[in-house]
Design a protein around this motif. Structure first.
Motif, PDB file in Angstrom:
ATOM      1  N   GLU A  52      -4.602   3.010   4.961  1.00 58.84           N
ATOM      2  CA  GLU A  52      -5.655   2.437   4.202  1.00 58.84           C
ATOM      3  C   GLU A  52      -6.864   3.338   3.835  1.00 58.84           C
ATOM      4  O   GLU A  52      -7.581   3.170   2.961  1.00 58.84           O
ATOM      5  N   LYS A  60       0.769  -1.336  -0.199  1.00 60.38           N
ATOM      6  CA  LYS A  60      -0.098   0.043  -0.024  1.00 60.38           C
ATOM      7  C   LYS A  60       0.838   1.190   0.088  1.00 60.38           C
ATOM      8  O   LYS A  60       0.429   2.343  -0.388  1.00 60.38           O
ATOM      9  N   ASP A 108      -5.162  -6.051   0.109  1.00 63.92           N
ATOM     10  CA  ASP A 108      -5.540  -5.237   1.348  1.00 63.92           C
ATOM     11  C   ASP A 108      -6.827  -5.978   1.707  1.00 63.92           C
ATOM     12  O   ASP A 108      -7.651  -5.767   0.793  1.00 63.92           O
ATOM     13  N   SER A 109      -7.098  -6.805   2.826  1.00 65.55           N
ATOM     14  CA  SER A 109      -8.408  -7.383   2.965  1.00 65.55           C
ATOM     15  C   SER A 109      -9.371  -6.249   3.212  1.00 65.55           C
ATOM     16  O   SER A 109     -10.514  -6.698   2.579  1.00 65.55           O
ATOM     17  N   GLU A 110      -9.213  -5.081   3.593  1.00 66.82           N
ATOM     18  CA  GLU A 110     -10.433  -4.092   3.667  1.00 66.82           C
ATOM     19  C   GLU A 110     -10.615  -3.684   2.016  1.00 66.82           C
ATOM     20  O   GLU A 110     -11.957  -3.770   1.895  1.00 66.82           O
ATOM     21  N   ASN A 163      -1.652   1.955  10.247  1.00 75.65           N
ATOM     22  CA  ASN A 163      -2.145   1.152   8.979  1.00 75.65           C
ATOM     23  C   ASN A 163      -3.239   1.372   8.385  1.00 75.65           C
ATOM     24  O   ASN A 163      -3.652   1.631   7.326  1.00 75.65           O
ATOM     25  N   LYS A 164      -4.317   1.945   9.300  1.00 75.95           N
ATOM     26  CA  LYS A 164      -5.635   2.271   8.878  1.00 75.95           C
ATOM     27  C   LYS A 164      -5.530   3.506   8.430  1.00 75.95           C
ATOM     28  O   LYS A 164      -6.444   3.728   7.427  1.00 75.95           O
TER      29      LYS A 164
END
Ligand code: NAD
Ligand code: MG
Length: 465
Positions: free
Chosen positions: A287, A179, A204-206, A283-284
């Motif tokens: 994201e 990312k 990325d899972s999200e 990390n969020k």
């Protein structure tokens, strides 16, 4: 409102990912696979109707890389590994070469090439040897390797930027795990995607969850992959966050946080850098910026919600107020597999989700005082231009310093904020690649200098004499 257009066509060299093989080929593969793998015939038959896809795995020895190779091993009739890249872990790399027999192997550190060659020579000559290359050019060769249909970007940090760009310029489709590349260089990468027609499939899972939810909407055909243009009909994104290692800690207890604490994630098994990013919620934050570039929504419509069970991987709200979510166990193999098989789905024997076993799904708003990195990321995203690149590089350097126990966990947001503040006067709104690379280097140096001066919040490093 931009007029919706169909997905950009794949580059000529890429076979279409949704191409299905002939009856005869599917039959031949199914028979071969039934003989080698214990799997019900209906799974084997369904899977063998999908053409074999050649993949190049960047960062093959890391968490994303090894899970990608596990998938390739589990579905040998669907995926063929043609290129690998790695950093320093020669032991694992040699095993991977033996198992997957790639055409090309690239080592980030060219100095290790003779040792790798020796180790391969020592194995004997009964197997075909891969071509070996090294250094930054070697990584770019692996990323644009001619026979690869899809490139999995599992390199950690901005080190993945140039290989990712090489893959995009070669018209490859990408399973984007790295990312940091998009965050640092979104304004550079997006126009390149448009030019080459290559597509970013989110690993990325999200973002995979959002992407999967969009497949079921009337807008799926027109959903733009990574053009930075709003996806029609998409009103809001809610990214779920586990809360990381310090989810259940009180903010005041973070004074006692150690490296061991920050690197033990409650739900996911990942590399060390992203595990620390999860603990700080950076990390969020990263994201959020990633979602902005992938799906084109502005920052007011991308939200973070703490969801400790990590079962809902993210949610989207559509124009009619309907909310869609994708659920699954916290296991990166699923989003990686979806990148590899998209737009098809493969039958897997993997553990199936049982919500009665989970019992409860809970949600809460993140505490901005406990997670200052989250706010820093929103601010950098909104500032745009080179600011996300500065924030990302400052974070990479701060996390590296923290892992070396030179600064405290609570220093991480302090040094990032200082770098971002200093960059405000020099922000470039529409950066070129060179600008991104220059500010990346500058931000790392700015953090190192600050740590050296001992002016961080908790100066564990000895101040410079
Ligand atoms: P990792 O540390 O486990 O692996 C990193 C890989 O990159 C290794 O193969 C290493 O050799 C290679 N590498 C490291 N530095 C390099 C350099 N300078 N040049 C070339 N290669 C280098 O990391 P990871 O957890 O697999 O994460 C990889 C990327 O995927 C990160 O960007 C991360 O944010 C993203 N991601 C990871 C997960 C996960 O579950 N691990 C989930 C979502 C996103
Ligand atoms: Mg994620």
């Amino acid at each position: 409102m931009p007029s919706p257009t169909a997905l950009p066509a794949a580059a000529k060299t890429n076979p279409s990912p949704d191409r299905h093989c002939s009856f005869a080929t599917g039959f031949r593969r199914a028979v071969g696979q039934l003989a080698s793998v214990r799997r019900p015939w209906w799974e084997t038959w369904a899977n063998c109707r999908i053409s074999v896809k050649a993949i190049s795995v960047l960062g093959s020895t890391g968490s994303i890389g090894t899970q990608t190779l596990q998938i390739a091993e589990e579905f040998p009739e669907q995926f063929r590994v043609v290129a690998l890249t790695a950093g320093r872990n020669l032991d694992l790399l040699v095993q991977q070469i033996q198992r997957h027999q790639p055409e090309l192997v690239a080592l980030a550190n060219a100095d290790l090439l003779p040792e790798l060659q020796q180790r391969l020579d020592a194995l004997g000559s009964d197997r075909k040897r891969p071509q070996l290359v090294g250094g930054p050019d070697g990584l770019n060769i692996a990323a644009s390797w001619e026979s690869a249909d899809l490139v999995v970007t599992g390199i950690v940090g901005c080190a993945g930027l140039l290989p990712t760009l090489a893959a995009v310029r070669a018209g490859k489709d990408l399973a984007l795990a790295n990312k940091e590349t998009l965050i640092a260089a979104g304004p550079v990468v997006l126009p390149e995607l448009k030019k080459s027609g290559s597509r970013l499939l989110p690993a990325d899972s999200e973002h995979s969850a959002i992407f999967q939810c969009l497949q079921g909407t009337p807008w799926a055909e027109n959903a733009r992959l990574s053009t930075g243009v709003p996806t029609p009909g998409l009103r809001r994104i809610q990214l779920t966050a586990s809360g990381g290692a310090f989810r259940d800690w009180k903010a005041e207890d973070l004074e006692n946080a150690t490296v061991a604490d920050a690197t033990s994630h409650p739900n996911w098994s990942m590399g060390r850098k992203i595990t620390v990013d999860s603990a700080s919620l950076m990390n969020k934050g990263l994201e959020v910026i990633e979602a902005h570039y992938l799906f084109g929504l502005d920052y007011d419509h991308i939200e973070i919600v703490i969801h400790p069970q990590s079962i809902i991987h993210s949610m989207i709200e559509l124009a009619d107020s309907s909310v869609l979510a994708q659920l699954g166990w916290p296991d990166m193999k699923l989003p990686i597999l979806y990148c590899l098989s998209w737009p098809s789905r493969l039958e897997t024997p993997w553990r199936r989700l049982d919500l009665t076993e989970v019992g409860q799904l809970s949600f809460r708003a993140p505490d901005p005082a406990k997670y200052p990195c989250m706010q820093l990321a929103y601010a950098a995203g909104r500032a745009g231009g080179t600011m996300p690149a500065v924030m990302n590089a400052a974070n990479e350097e701060a996390v590296a310093q923290f892992l070396e126990e030179k600064i405290h966990f609570l220093d991480i947001p302090v040094v990032i904020e200082a770098a971002c503040e200093r960059h405000k006067a020099d922000l470039i709104a529409h950066p070129q690649l060179e600008d991104v690379l220059a500010v990346d280097q500058w931000a790392r140096m700015a953090v190192r200098e600050q740590v050296k001066r001992g002016t961080t919040r908790v100066p564990l490093a000895a101040p410079a004499a």
